[in-house]
Design a protein around this motif. Structure first.
Motif, PDB file in Angstrom:
ATOM      1  N   GLU A 220       0.824  -1.325  -0.192  1.00 26.73           N
ATOM      2  CA  GLU A 220       0.047   0.128   0.066  1.00 26.73           C
ATOM      3  C   GLU A 220       1.126   1.125  -0.059  1.00 26.73           C
TER       4      GLU A 220
ATOM      5  N   THR B 181       0.790   5.819   0.016  1.00 27.95           N
ATOM      6  CA  THR B 181      -0.070   6.766   0.090  1.00 27.95           C
ATOM      7  C   THR B 181       0.539   8.119  -0.545  1.00 27.95           C
TER       8      THR B 181
ATOM      9  N   GLU C 278      -8.367   6.137  -5.675  1.00 24.18           N
ATOM     10  CA  GLU C 278      -7.619   4.806  -5.186  1.00 24.18           C
ATOM     11  C   GLU C 278      -7.469   3.968  -6.695  1.00 24.18           C
TER      12      GLU C 278
ATOM     13  N   SER D  57      -4.510   0.853  -8.646  1.00 23.23           N
ATOM     14  CA  SER D  57      -3.517  -0.127  -8.345  1.00 23.23           C
ATOM     15  C   SER D  57      -2.780  -0.431  -9.590  1.00 23.23           C
TER      16      SER D  57
ATOM     17  N   LYS E 247      -2.660   2.166  -4.472  1.00 21.64           N
ATOM     18  CA  LYS E 247      -2.488   3.487  -4.037  1.00 21.64           C
ATOM     19  C   LYS E 247      -3.501   4.327  -3.620  1.00 21.64           C
ATOM     20  N   SER E 248      -3.345   5.179  -2.562  1.00 18.75           N
ATOM     21  CA  SER E 248      -4.254   6.152  -2.236  1.00 18.75           C
ATOM     22  C   SER E 248      -3.831   7.259  -2.518  1.00 18.75           C
TER      23      SER E 248
END
Length: 150
Positions: free
Chosen positions: A3, A5, A70, A72, A82-83
Motif C-alpha cells: 500500500e 499513500t 484509489e 492499483s 495507491k491512495s
C-alpha cells in the motif's frame, strides 16, 4: 501487495488549472495533476504543498480537502495499491516550472474543459470535476481569494 499513500493538488489561479506533462523514456506520456508520496513525519497537507512546489515550482495554499482516489498498478511484479489524497489549492500566480528530475517536460494553466480532456487518468479527471465544482461554489459566494484582499 504494497500500500502506498500520496497527496496532491488541484491548483487553480484565475479559474485555470495547473497541469504537468510527464514523458518517461517514451514509455509514459501524459498530462497529470501534481502529486507525490508522503514522507515520514509529514501530514497529508504538508505533502500536498511540498509536492506541488517541487513538481511545479508554484506557490500555492490549501483551500480545502476534496477527496481521495484509489488505484492499483504493478511494479516489478508486485501489486501496488495507491491512495491519493487531493486538495483544492489556490496559486499565487501563473508561474510554473516543471521538475525535470521527475521527467516533467511541460507545465501550464488550462481552462477547465482543456484540462479535463488533457488529463491522462480517469481518476484525476473525476477529482478535477469535484475540485472545480467546489471552486465555482466558493467563487459564487465571494469566498475564493478573499484572504489575498485583506
Amino acid at each position: 501487495m504494497t500500500e502506498a499513500t500520496s497527496c496532491g493538488g488541484v491548483v487553480i489561479y484565475r479559474g485555470k488549472i495547473l497541469l504537468l506533462y510527464k514523458s518517461y523514456k517514451n514509455r509514459y506520456d501524459g498530462w497529470v495533476l501534481p502529486k507525490g508520496t508522503v514522507e515520514k513525519g509529514e501530514t497529508h497537507e504538508q505533502t500536498a504543498l511540498r509536492e506541488v512546489k517541487e513538481e511545479t515550482d508554484a506557490n500555492a495554499r490549501i483551500i480545502k480537502y476534496v477527496g481521495k482516489s484509489e488505484y492499483s498498478f504493478y511494479s516489478f511484479h508486485e501489486q501496488i495499491v495507491k491512495s491519493v489524497h487531493w486538495y483544492l489549492m489556490e496559486a499565487e500566480g501563473y508561474h510554473s516550472k516543471p521538475q525535470k528530475e521527475e521527467f516533467f517536460v511541460d507545465s501550464g494553466y488550462y481552462k477547465f474543459h482543456e484540462a479535463y480532456h488533457l488529463l491522462k487518468f480517469p481518476n484525476e479527471k473525476e477529482i478535477l470535476k469535484e475540485a472545480y465544482e467546489e471552486y465555482k461554489k466558493l467563487k459564487s459566494k465571494n469566498q475564493w481569494g478573499i484572504r489575498q484582499r485583506r
